[in-house]
Design a protein around this motif. Structure first.
Motif, PDB file in Angstrom:
ATOM      1  N   THR A  15       5.775   1.970  -9.467  1.00 32.75           N
ATOM      2  CA  THR A  15       5.676   0.550  -9.766  1.00 32.75           C
ATOM      3  C   THR A  15       4.315   0.056  -9.311  1.00 32.75           C
ATOM      4  O   THR A  15       3.966   0.178  -8.149  1.00 32.75           O
ATOM      5  N   THR A  16       3.571  -0.458 -10.254  1.00 34.56           N
ATOM      6  CA  THR A  16       2.253  -1.002  -9.951  1.00 34.56           C
ATOM      7  C   THR A  16       2.182  -2.432 -10.452  1.00 34.56           C
ATOM      8  O   THR A  16       2.995  -2.867 -11.252  1.00 34.56           O
ATOM      9  N   ALA A  17       1.197  -3.118  -9.972  1.00 32.73           N
ATOM     10  CA  ALA A  17       1.015  -4.513 -10.371  1.00 32.73           C
ATOM     11  C   ALA A  17      -0.452  -4.805 -10.552  1.00 32.73           C
ATOM     12  O   ALA A  17      -1.314  -4.109 -10.017  1.00 32.73           O
ATOM     13  N   VAL A  18      -0.708  -5.830 -11.313  1.00 26.32           N
ATOM     14  CA  VAL A  18      -2.030  -6.437 -11.389  1.00 26.32           C
ATOM     15  C   VAL A  18      -1.891  -7.767 -10.671  1.00 26.32           C
ATOM     16  O   VAL A  18      -1.059  -8.598 -11.037  1.00 26.32           O
ATOM     17  N   LEU A  19      -2.645  -7.947  -9.615  1.00 31.40           N
ATOM     18  CA  LEU A  19      -2.651  -9.217  -8.896  1.00 31.40           C
ATOM     19  C   LEU A  19      -3.865 -10.001  -9.355  1.00 31.40           C
ATOM     20  O   LEU A  19      -4.992  -9.515  -9.251  1.00 31.40           O
ATOM     21  N   GLN A  20      -3.613 -11.169  -9.872  1.00 32.14           N
ATOM     22  CA  GLN A  20      -4.728 -11.990 -10.351  1.00 32.14           C
ATOM     23  C   GLN A  20      -4.429 -13.445 -10.035  1.00 32.14           C
ATOM     24  O   GLN A  20      -3.274 -13.834  -9.890  1.00 32.14           O
ATOM     25  N   GLY A  21      -5.471 -14.210  -9.873  1.00 36.30           N
ATOM     26  CA  GLY A  21      -5.274 -15.609  -9.560  1.00 36.30           C
ATOM     27  C   GLY A  21      -6.588 -16.331  -9.369  1.00 36.30           C
ATOM     28  O   GLY A  21      -7.654 -15.820  -9.701  1.00 36.30           O
ATOM     29  N   THR A  22      -6.473 -17.524  -8.833  1.00 37.39           N
ATOM     30  CA  THR A  22      -7.630 -18.370  -8.560  1.00 37.39           C
ATOM     31  C   THR A  22      -7.573 -18.784  -7.102  1.00 37.39           C
ATOM     32  O   THR A  22      -6.525 -19.230  -6.618  1.00 37.39           O
ATOM     33  N   VAL A  23      -8.663 -18.655  -6.400  1.00 38.13           N
ATOM     34  CA  VAL A  23      -8.729 -19.013  -4.984  1.00 38.13           C
ATOM     35  C   VAL A  23      -9.114 -20.485  -4.881  1.00 38.13           C
ATOM     36  O   VAL A  23     -10.114 -20.917  -5.453  1.00 38.13           O
ATOM     37  N   GLY A  55     -13.703 -18.940  -9.207  1.00 43.69           N
ATOM     38  CA  GLY A  55     -12.693 -18.617  -8.204  1.00 43.69           C
ATOM     39  C   GLY A  55     -11.655 -17.611  -8.672  1.00 43.69           C
ATOM     40  O   GLY A  55     -10.732 -17.286  -7.936  1.00 43.69           O
ATOM     41  N   ALA A  56     -11.789 -17.079  -9.887  1.00 44.69           N
ATOM     42  CA  ALA A  56     -10.808 -16.135 -10.427  1.00 44.69           C
ATOM     43  C   ALA A  56     -11.042 -14.735  -9.872  1.00 44.69           C
ATOM     44  O   ALA A  56     -12.173 -14.326  -9.655  1.00 44.69           O
ATOM     45  N   PHE A  57      -9.920 -14.011  -9.653  1.00 43.33           N
ATOM     46  CA  PHE A  57     -10.021 -12.625  -9.194  1.00 43.33           C
ATOM     47  C   PHE A  57      -8.935 -11.796  -9.858  1.00 43.33           C
ATOM     48  O   PHE A  57      -7.963 -12.325 -10.392  1.00 43.33           O
ATOM     49  N   ARG A  58      -9.081 -10.462  -9.787  1.00 43.41           N
ATOM     50  CA  ARG A  58      -8.111  -9.527 -10.359  1.00 43.41           C
ATOM     51  C   ARG A  58      -8.170  -8.217  -9.576  1.00 43.41           C
ATOM     52  O   ARG A  58      -9.249  -7.661  -9.371  1.00 43.41           O
ATOM     53  N   LEU A  59      -7.014  -7.744  -9.136  1.00 41.19           N
ATOM     54  CA  LEU A  59      -6.872  -6.439  -8.499  1.00 41.19           C
ATOM     55  C   LEU A  59      -5.876  -5.654  -9.346  1.00 41.19           C
ATOM     56  O   LEU A  59      -4.698  -6.015  -9.418  1.00 41.19           O
ATOM     57  N   ALA A  60      -6.328  -4.592  -9.994  1.00 40.70           N
ATOM     58  CA  ALA A  60      -5.475  -3.802 -10.883  1.00 40.70           C
ATOM     59  C   ALA A  60      -4.916  -2.578 -10.169  1.00 40.70           C
ATOM     60  O   ALA A  60      -5.460  -2.130  -9.160  1.00 40.70           O
ATOM     61  N   ASN A  61      -3.819  -2.046 -10.703  1.00 43.20           N
ATOM     62  CA  ASN A  61      -3.199  -0.810 -10.219  1.00 43.20           C
ATOM     63  C   ASN A  61      -2.846  -0.849  -8.739  1.00 43.20           C
ATOM     64  O   ASN A  61      -3.077   0.104  -8.004  1.00 43.20           O
ATOM     65  N   VAL A  62      -2.274  -1.945  -8.295  1.00 50.26           N
ATOM     66  CA  VAL A  62      -1.802  -2.072  -6.923  1.00 50.26           C
ATOM     67  C   VAL A  62      -0.397  -1.490  -6.874  1.00 50.26           C
ATOM     68  O   VAL A  62       0.491  -1.933  -7.597  1.00 50.26           O
ATOM     69  N   HIS A  63      -0.185  -0.470  -6.051  1.00 52.06           N
ATOM     70  CA  HIS A  63       1.125   0.165  -5.925  1.00 52.06           C
ATOM     71  C   HIS A  63       2.029  -0.682  -5.043  1.00 52.06           C
ATOM     72  O   HIS A  63       1.631  -1.106  -3.971  1.00 52.06           O
ATOM     73  N   LEU A  65       5.475  -0.927  -2.824  1.00 54.20           N
ATOM     74  CA  LEU A  65       6.453  -0.122  -2.108  1.00 54.20           C
ATOM     75  C   LEU A  65       7.635  -1.026  -1.778  1.00 54.20           C
ATOM     76  O   LEU A  65       7.515  -1.945  -0.968  1.00 54.20           O
ATOM     77  N   PHE A  66       8.760  -0.765  -2.405  1.00 56.62           N
ATOM     78  CA  PHE A  66       9.905  -1.646  -2.216  1.00 56.62           C
ATOM     79  C   PHE A  66      10.783  -1.254  -1.027  1.00 56.62           C
ATOM     80  O   PHE A  66      11.610  -2.010  -0.603  1.00 56.62           O
ATOM     81  N   GLY A  67      10.617  -0.050  -0.480  1.00 56.39           N
ATOM     82  CA  GLY A  67      11.433   0.398   0.641  1.00 56.39           C
ATOM     83  C   GLY A  67      11.356  -0.521   1.840  1.00 56.39           C
ATOM     84  O   GLY A  67      12.334  -0.789   2.506  1.00 56.39           O
ATOM     85  N   ASP A  68      10.166  -1.013   2.132  1.00 55.29           N
ATOM     86  CA  ASP A  68      10.018  -1.920   3.263  1.00 55.29           C
ATOM     87  C   ASP A  68       9.663  -3.329   2.814  1.00 55.29           C
ATOM     88  O   ASP A  68       9.344  -4.176   3.621  1.00 55.29           O
ATOM     89  N   GLY A  69       9.723  -3.574   1.512  1.00 57.81           N
ATOM     90  CA  GLY A  69       9.493  -4.914   0.992  1.00 57.81           C
ATOM     91  C   GLY A  69       8.070  -5.390   1.077  1.00 57.81           C
ATOM     92  O   GLY A  69       7.805  -6.567   1.000  1.00 57.81           O
ATOM     93  N   MET A  70       7.131  -4.475   1.223  1.00 61.40           N
ATOM     94  CA  MET A  70       5.736  -4.856   1.399  1.00 61.40           C
ATOM     95  C   MET A  70       4.857  -4.258   0.320  1.00 61.40           C
ATOM     96  O   MET A  70       5.154  -3.211  -0.219  1.00 61.40           O
ATOM     97  N   LEU A  71       3.763  -4.931   0.041  1.00 64.00           N
ATOM     98  CA  LEU A  71       2.729  -4.335  -0.806  1.00 64.00           C
ATOM     99  C   LEU A  71       2.091  -3.200  -0.034  1.00 64.00           C
ATOM    100  O   LEU A  71       1.957  -3.268   1.177  1.00 64.00           O
ATOM    101  N   GLY A  72       1.649  -2.162  -0.752  1.00 65.76           N
ATOM    102  CA  GLY A  72       1.032  -1.089   0.003  1.00 65.76           C
ATOM    103  C   GLY A  72       0.352  -0.060  -0.814  1.00 65.76           C
ATOM    104  O   GLY A  72       0.272  -0.025  -1.959  1.00 65.76           O
TER     105      GLY A  72
END
Length: 72
Positions: A15-23, A55-63, A65-72
């Motif tokens: 499971t991966t995500a793209v995190l994107q947003g505006t600061v 202020g826009a940013f994007r972090l792609a292919n962020v894995h 980890l749901f076992g501990d409920g944290m991004l990692g």
């Protein structure tokens, strides 16, 4: 500083995500060229990027980890 994040990609095995947003600051003013850091000390995971002039940013292919409920 706040950022609006969304998960835009999910797969069965990994499971991966793209995190994107505006600061923005507390007054909701855009923070251009802000340094972005996503980290998890327990695993040594770290990703960095810099927001653009709007202020826009994007972090792609962020894995995720749901076992501990944290991004990692």
């Amino acid at each position: 500083m706040t950022a609006h994040l969304s998960v835009v990609s999910r797969q069965l095995a990994t499971t991966t995500a793209v995190l994107q947003g505006t600061v923005v600051d507390a007054q909701r003013q855009v923070l251009p060229h802000a340094d972005i850091r996503l980290a998890k000390a327990a695993t040594g995971f770290e990703r960095r990027t810099t927001a653009d002039a709007q202020g826009a940013f994007r972090l792609a292919n962020v894995h995720l980890l749901f076992g501990d409920g944290m991004l990692g």
